[in-house]
Motif scaffolding. Structure first.
Motif, PDB file in Angstrom:
ATOM      1  N   THR A 119     -22.981  21.827 -17.384  1.00 25.88           N
ATOM      2  CA  THR A 119     -23.649  20.669 -17.988  1.00 25.88           C
ATOM      3  C   THR A 119     -23.088  20.441 -19.385  1.00 25.88           C
ATOM      4  O   THR A 119     -22.992  21.397 -20.174  1.00 25.88           O
ATOM      5  N   ILE A 120     -22.734  19.193 -19.693  1.00 25.26           N
ATOM      6  CA  ILE A 120     -22.262  18.825 -21.029  1.00 25.26           C
ATOM      7  C   ILE A 120     -23.227  17.775 -21.581  1.00 25.26           C
ATOM      8  O   ILE A 120     -23.504  16.751 -20.925  1.00 25.26           O
ATOM      9  N   LYS A 121     -23.725  18.080 -22.802  1.00 27.87           N
ATOM     10  CA  LYS A 121     -24.776  17.233 -23.387  1.00 27.87           C
ATOM     11  C   LYS A 121     -24.412  16.891 -24.817  1.00 27.87           C
ATOM     12  O   LYS A 121     -23.998  17.755 -25.585  1.00 27.87           O
ATOM     13  N   LYS A 122     -24.597  15.596 -25.195  1.00 28.61           N
ATOM     14  CA  LYS A 122     -24.345  15.170 -26.571  1.00 28.61           C
ATOM     15  C   LYS A 122     -25.570  15.524 -27.414  1.00 28.61           C
ATOM     16  O   LYS A 122     -26.698  15.181 -27.073  1.00 28.61           O
ATOM     17  N   SER A 123     -25.306  16.205 -28.567  1.00 25.26           N
ATOM     18  CA  SER A 123     -26.431  16.726 -29.328  1.00 25.26           C
ATOM     19  C   SER A 123     -26.666  15.989 -30.655  1.00 25.26           C
ATOM     20  O   SER A 123     -27.695  16.221 -31.288  1.00 25.26           O
ATOM     21  N   ASP A 124     -25.762  15.102 -31.078  1.00 25.11           N
ATOM     22  CA  ASP A 124     -25.920  14.492 -32.395  1.00 25.11           C
ATOM     23  C   ASP A 124     -26.450  13.063 -32.256  1.00 25.11           C
ATOM     24  O   ASP A 124     -26.485  12.489 -31.165  1.00 25.11           O
ATOM     25  N   THR A 125     -26.811  12.436 -33.405  1.00 24.98           N
ATOM     26  CA  THR A 125     -27.403  11.077 -33.420  1.00 24.98           C
ATOM     27  C   THR A 125     -26.410  10.013 -33.886  1.00 24.98           C
ATOM     28  O   THR A 125     -26.794   8.860 -34.093  1.00 24.98           O
ATOM     29  N   HIS A 170     -27.868  12.415 -24.151  1.00 27.06           N
ATOM     30  CA  HIS A 170     -27.174  12.020 -22.929  1.00 27.06           C
ATOM     31  C   HIS A 170     -26.408  13.225 -22.377  1.00 27.06           C
ATOM     32  O   HIS A 170     -25.797  13.996 -23.122  1.00 27.06           O
ATOM     33  N   ALA A 171     -26.433  13.402 -21.028  1.00 29.65           N
ATOM     34  CA  ALA A 171     -25.806  14.596 -20.441  1.00 29.65           C
ATOM     35  C   ALA A 171     -25.340  14.288 -19.041  1.00 29.65           C
ATOM     36  O   ALA A 171     -25.803  13.346 -18.392  1.00 29.65           O
ATOM     37  N   VAL A 172     -24.402  15.091 -18.567  1.00 32.55           N
ATOM     38  CA  VAL A 172     -23.930  15.015 -17.202  1.00 32.55           C
ATOM     39  C   VAL A 172     -23.774  16.448 -16.671  1.00 32.55           C
ATOM     40  O   VAL A 172     -23.313  17.337 -17.379  1.00 32.55           O
TER      41      VAL A 172
END
Length: 676
Positions: free
Chosen positions: A625-631, A658-660
């Motif tokens: 799983t890859i997830k964006k952590s910043d704003t 957001h993640a996939v």
């Protein structure tokens, strides 16, 4: 000299066989003065080297030698008076009682002396008919043999054919004639030296005289009673006629047979009583290469004693025992020990030795290797003991490399079959039949033994073994259930391979030993209860599995660990917290797939998260799983090395969170979940 000295009935003569240690020998008859006692060693009269006590007393006294006579030497003590009259009573003079008593005592002693001399002479029986005591004249008997005529009177006859009687010609090609005297001397019988064998007469002196004189001694059928120890010296043999040849001790106060040197043979006898039936020890020389076979020993305190004794230069090594029965011993059947500063009994061989108590009391063990190093071996031996025995086979503290093969142990009581004392080293047990109710192997040695097909329940124990190829039909692990009543710390000793642990009573910390002390160990820990209490796995003096504390929170959670001597490593688990990786940067980021979740920050600029080719060895079957952590407004784009990305498209992650989630089947990356 005393006026009250009495002369009791008896012969003023006594004989002993020296044992090499005793210096004091008693005489049970009175003497008037020390000079009246004659002392002989063998046939030699002694005039010095000893002292006499007890002169002038009715009960007799003792002779004390400055140095103990050599073993096997005949010691003879006899009263010898000069037959003379030394007193004279005057006519009408005083007649004191002391003088009369003294004179009568000397006369009585002189008569006893003459009677004793006559006992040693050839003479006619008291019931014999009158016959001549006159020998033929010198000229008539010269060169002739003395014989008796038809009336029983002395006469002479011509010599016999000495050549015919003195030559033995054995049958068979290549045989040579020998003098009959030499032929008969090959093996002598104890009866040649006066042994009777009726179970009543004391045959000690006769048997010892035979053993002292001859190299090979035969014991014919009979029961030979002895009252002192027999010594079987270097290179000599004592061989009987089997079970009909019995040497019986008068008590258990002394050893029946001692072998104090080497290369002796003892065989085909029944030995009864004795402190020890047979004792082997290096008193006169190295006690080596002695052979004991086909013996039965009944009612001894100890059947066979192998003693390292006092001198390490005279060890008890390389002796051989075969086909021996020890019946009804009161202490031990076979005992290997050391009574002084000598070496331990080593490298002795026992084959088909049976110790059988026949329900009689026994306070020790069937076999007791109390002290013995370097390959004392026991093959096809047996101990069948009563319920009060200490053990069927006991290996003592000062032992090393004791070998036990095909041992049969039996008892109706809870007697240990084999007991290994603390301090025993490298005992090997192969094919143990354990029919006693006690433990098959009572191990107090801390595991210092190897056992193969040895007892129940542990029939095999292999330690420090390397197997190149192993086929296992049924693999079983030693499993232990642990449930602390109130939770808390549990120190794991790794004595079991699997620990089923319950934290029902409270949170539990299962502490592994240091990885450095557990190299090669594999252990599985599983939580069995459904409580909310946590089972935490830690390491003594270390960081824990994979460098951290591991928590098992749910019922049936488990972890399998292995130590390489430096760290504890997780090799299998379920329901563990997922590993995650945080990445912050710009440009290309290639996940290594060592974690299942990657939190990627694009705060500083756009990031391309490029997955490896789906056919890569470390990618096949993986889910990531890859997830964006910043704003920020920068994007994280998920691609792959082949194709555009999961499901053949580049996946943009534009907002925080957001993640996939994608999985490789080896042909492509497939999206399992998406939030973008």
């Amino acid at each position: 000299m005393t006026s009250s000295l009495l002369i009791p009935r008896g012969t003023p003569r006594v004989q002993y066989i020296a044992d090499g240690a005793l210096r004091v020998f008693t005489y049970p008859f009175p003497i008037f003065a020390a000079e009246d006692l004659q002392v002989f060693l063998g046939a030699a009269s002694q005039s010095a080297g000893y002292s006499v006590s007890g002169a002038g007393t009715t009960a007799g006294g003792a002779v004390t030698f400055n140095t103990a006579p050599a073993a096997g030497t005949a010691v003879t003590l006899r009263r010898r008076l000069t037959v003379e009259r030394t007193s004279d009573f005057r006519e009408s003079g005083p007649l004191p009682a002391s003088a009369l008593n003294q004179e009568f005592s000397r006369l009585t002693a002189s008569v006893q002396q003459v009677a004793g001399d006559q006992d040693l002479m050839l003479r006619y029986a008291d019931t014999d008919l009158p016959a001549s005591t006159q020998l033929p004249g010198r000229a008539e008997r010269q060169g002739k043999l003395l014989s008796f005529d038809s009336a029983g009177n002395p006469t002479v006859r011509p010599p016999v054919d000495e050549e015919a009687l003195s030559t033995y010609a054995p049958p068979g090609a290549g045989a040579v004639s020998r003098p009959v005297r030499d032929k008969l001397a090959d093996v002598v019988s104890i009866k040649d030296f006066g042994a009777v064998g009726d179970g009543t007469v004391d045959d000690t002196l006769a048997i010892q005289a035979a053993l002292t004189t001859a190299k090979a001694v035969h014991v014919p059928p009979g029961t030979y009673r002895i009252t002192n120890t027999l010594t079987l010296g270097h290179g000599k043999s004592l061989i009987g006629a089997g079970q009909s040849a019995v040497i019986k001790g008068a008590s258990t106060a002394f050893d029946l047979i001692q072998i104090p040197d080497g290369y002796a043979t003892l065989s085909n006898l029944r030995l009864e009583q004795g402190k020890a039936g047979v004792r082997l020890f290096g008193r006169d020389g190295p006690c080596v290469q002695n052979s004991l076979s086909d013996l039965t020993l009944w009612d001894p305190q100890v059947g066979l004693v192998f003693d390292g004794y006092t001198d390490p230069n005279f060890p008890c090594y390389w002796n051989n025992v075969a086909r021996v029965l020890v019946a009804r011993p009161s202490l031990h059947g076979v005992w290997l020990t050391r009574t002084g500063a000598g070496d331990t009994p080593n490298a002795n061989r026992f084959h088909s030795v049976r110790v059988y108590s026949l329900s009689a009391p026994i306070s020790g063990s069937g076999f007791y290797v109390e002290q013995g190093k370097y390959n004392n071996s026991f093959f096809d031996c047996e101990a069948n003991l009563s319920t009060m025995a200490e053990s069927c086979f006991r290996v003592g503290a000062d032992t090393d490399k004791t070998l036990i093969v095909n041992f049969y142990a039996e008892s109706l009581g809870a007697v240990p079959n084999v007991r290994l004392d603390a301090g025993s080293v490298e005992t090997a047990i192969v094919n143990l039949f354990s029919a006693a109710a006690g433990p098959a192997i009572q191990d107090l040695s801390g595991g210092q033994f190897t056992a193969v097909n040895a007892g129940y329940p542990d029939k095999n124990r292999l330690q420090a073994s390397r197997v190149t190829q192993l086929t296992v039909e049924a693999l079983r692990f030693d499993t232990e259930f642990v449930e602390p009543e109130h939770g808390g710390l549990v120190e794991l000793d790794l004595a079991s391979s699997i620990y089923l642990m319950s934290a029902y009573g409270g949170p539990v910390e299962a502490r592994l030993p240091s990885a450095g002390s557990a190299n090669g160990h594999t252990v599985t820990i599983k939580k069995t209860d459904a409580s909310a209490n946590i089972l935490t796995i830690t390491e003594s003096d270390g960081p824990g599995p994979d460098g951290r504390r591991v928590a098992l929170g749910n019922r049936y959670d488990f972890v399998t660990l292995v130590s390489n001597g430096a760290n504890w490593w997780i090799v299998a688990a379920n329901s563990l917290p997922a590993n995650a990786h945080y990445h912050e940067g710009t440009g290309l980021f290639e996940p290594d797939l060592n974690q299942s979740l990657y939190l990627v920050s694009a705060w500083s600029g756009d990031v391309e998260a490029r997955l490896p080719a789906p056919s890569a060895a470390h990618a096949v079957g993986r889910t990531v799983t890859i997830k964006k952590s910043d704003t920020s407004g920068h994007r994280v784009t998920v691609t792959s090395q082949t194709g555009t990305g999961p499901d053949n498209e580049a996946i943009p992650l534009t907002g925080q969170g957001h993640a996939v989630t994608a999985m490789s089947n080896g042909a492509g990356w497939h999206i399992l979940g998406r939030n973008s």
